[in-house]
Design an enzyme around this catalytic site. Structure first.
Site, mmCIF file in Angstrom:
data_model
loop_
_atom_site.group_PDB
_atom_site.id
_atom_site.type_symbol
_atom_site.label_atom_id
_atom_site.label_comp_id
_atom_site.label_asym_id
_atom_site.label_seq_id
_atom_site.Cartn_x
_atom_site.Cartn_y
_atom_site.Cartn_z
ATOM 1 N NE ARG A 129 39.280 46.698 35.167
ATOM 2 C CZ ARG A 129 39.189 46.232 36.505
ATOM 3 N NH1 ARG A 129 40.283 45.766 37.048
ATOM 4 N NH2 ARG A 129 38.024 46.640 36.920
ATOM 5 C CD GLU B 220 41.075 39.922 34.141
ATOM 6 O OE1 GLU B 220 42.177 40.416 34.236
ATOM 7 O OE2 GLU B 220 40.164 40.025 34.856
ATOM 8 C CG HIS C 104 40.556 40.358 38.499
ATOM 9 N ND1 HIS C 104 40.107 41.040 37.331
ATOM 10 C CD2 HIS C 104 40.327 41.373 39.400
ATOM 11 C CE1 HIS C 104 39.761 42.377 37.420
ATOM 12 N NE2 HIS C 104 39.818 42.732 38.816
#
Ligand code: NAI
Length: 336
Positions: free
Chosen positions: A238, A267, A299
């Site tokens: 994360r 993000e 991601h």
């Protein structure tokens, strides 16, 4: 059961349709490309449930709106539930379910790939060779064999990553986790007592712990100062685990050898969308993208066929269980 699925990308549709077809329950999915937030909550009207992912907004305002539209269930297509206000969900009688584990191998394999990419510079040679430049200058790497890799967090993903590195690449794999597991030694990982010890000894550091109030910015000026010059840092966990300002300082000073990031703390503004014709207003993000020794992906670590199938199958099962019994083994409670 009518389900409004938000933030849908093309690759989500087939596995979800297949999971619905394979069940005896009658589940009707409506697919929406936009993320859920207060402006799109109107789309939930007439649905019993919603299905959302990591960057959808499911705060108290949104939950109140979807409650007014008759939604009773929120099915997360991911493990993390930090984007759902569980207290508000409980207040409105909305039950929340998640997919606790869907892609440990996918993320672990991607992590090791990212390590090799930044160390052996695959991304640079790809571009060079396509332009007819076969020079090797600037592509010098180092062997993984014999290097010390520090794994922070030995849950599902950290253990597999450590195992691949210890047993596949013959790395010396150290691990730190406040809750050690006996499985680690089977996988070839050796625990150290403190995070400091891991940071001081590692040539490569890989983050695999969740984002909590305790782990937020665990990589900061102070912890980076403990690491070896030239250390390689990988984060597929994360974004909020790293203080991006500290990261930029350590990159500018030349302390960090290379960095691989699949996640970034802010993000949501850019990831999972084509932002190529947008001005990047986040100067920190823009600066990170400029470093020659930083490799970033959006991601993507979880994105394999197997993971998408697991996500779809578990999500459909969660919804089916909720409808049948009002509960599910993957229910997320306010005090979880
Ligand atoms: P997990 O829950 O199985 O393992 C997390 C581990 O971190 C646990 O063993 C826990 O004790 C440990 N931990 C907690 N606090 C810690 C601390 N302060 N220091 C060191 N370790 C600590 O989680 P899993 O499935 O292995 O996932 C790890 C992370 O990967 C998730 O939190 C998620 O953020 C991320 N992830 C990223 C994906 C991607 O596509 N990039 C996809 C799926 C997960």
């Amino acid at each position: 059961m009518k389900v409004a699925v938000f933030g849908v990308r093309s690759y989500d549709v087939d596995p979800l349709n297949a999971a619905c077809e394979a069940t005896s329950a009658s589940i009707e999915l409506s697919y929406f490309e936009p993320l859920l937030d207060k402006s799109t909550a109107i789309l939930t009207e007439g649905h019993d449930a919603i299905c959302i992912f990591v960057n959808d907004v499911c705060d108290a305002t949104v939950l109140e709106l979807i409650h007014q539209h008759g939604v009773k269930w929120v099915a997360l297509r991911c493990a993390g539930f930090n984007n759902v206000d569980l207290k508000a969900a409980e207040k409105f009688g909305i039950k929340v379910v998640r997919v606790p584990s869907y892609a440990p191998e996918a993320v672990a394999e991607f992590t090791v790939g990212m390590m090799l990419t930044v160390i052996r510079k695959y991304h640079k040679s790809f571009c060079r060779v396509r332009e007819g430049n076969f020079l090797l200058d600037g592509l010098l790497g180092f062997n993984l064999a014999g290097k010390t890799v520090g794994i922070i967090g030995t849950g599902k993903i950290g253990l597999i990553t450590g195992r691949i590195l210890a047993q596949g690449f013959r790395c010396n794999v150290l691990a730190y986790d406040p809750y050690p597991t006996p499985e680690a030694s089977v996988c070839g990982l050796k625990y150290v007592d403190t995070l400091e010890e891991l940071l001081k000894q590692s040539d490569i550091i890989s983050l695999h712990c969740p984002l909590t109030e305790q782990t937020r910015y665990m990589i900061n000026d102070d912890t980076l100062a403990l690491t070896k010059p030239g250390v390689v840092l990988i984060n597929t966990s994360r974004g909020g685990l790293i203080d991006s300002y500290s990261l930029i300082r350590a990159l500018k000073s030349g302390h960090l050898g290379a960095v691989g990031l699949d996640v970034y703390e802010k993000e949501a503004a850019y990831f999972f969308a084509d932002s190529s014709a947008k001005i990047i207003h986040d100067d920190v993000f823009a600066r990170l993208l400029t470093f020659y020794n930083v490799f970033m992906s959006g991601h993507q670590a979880y994105l394999t066929q197997e993971a998408l199938r697991n996500i779809a199958d578990t999500t459909v099962k969660n919804l089916k269980d909720l409808e049948a019994s009002g509960t599910s083994e993957n229910l997320v409670k306010y005090d979880t």
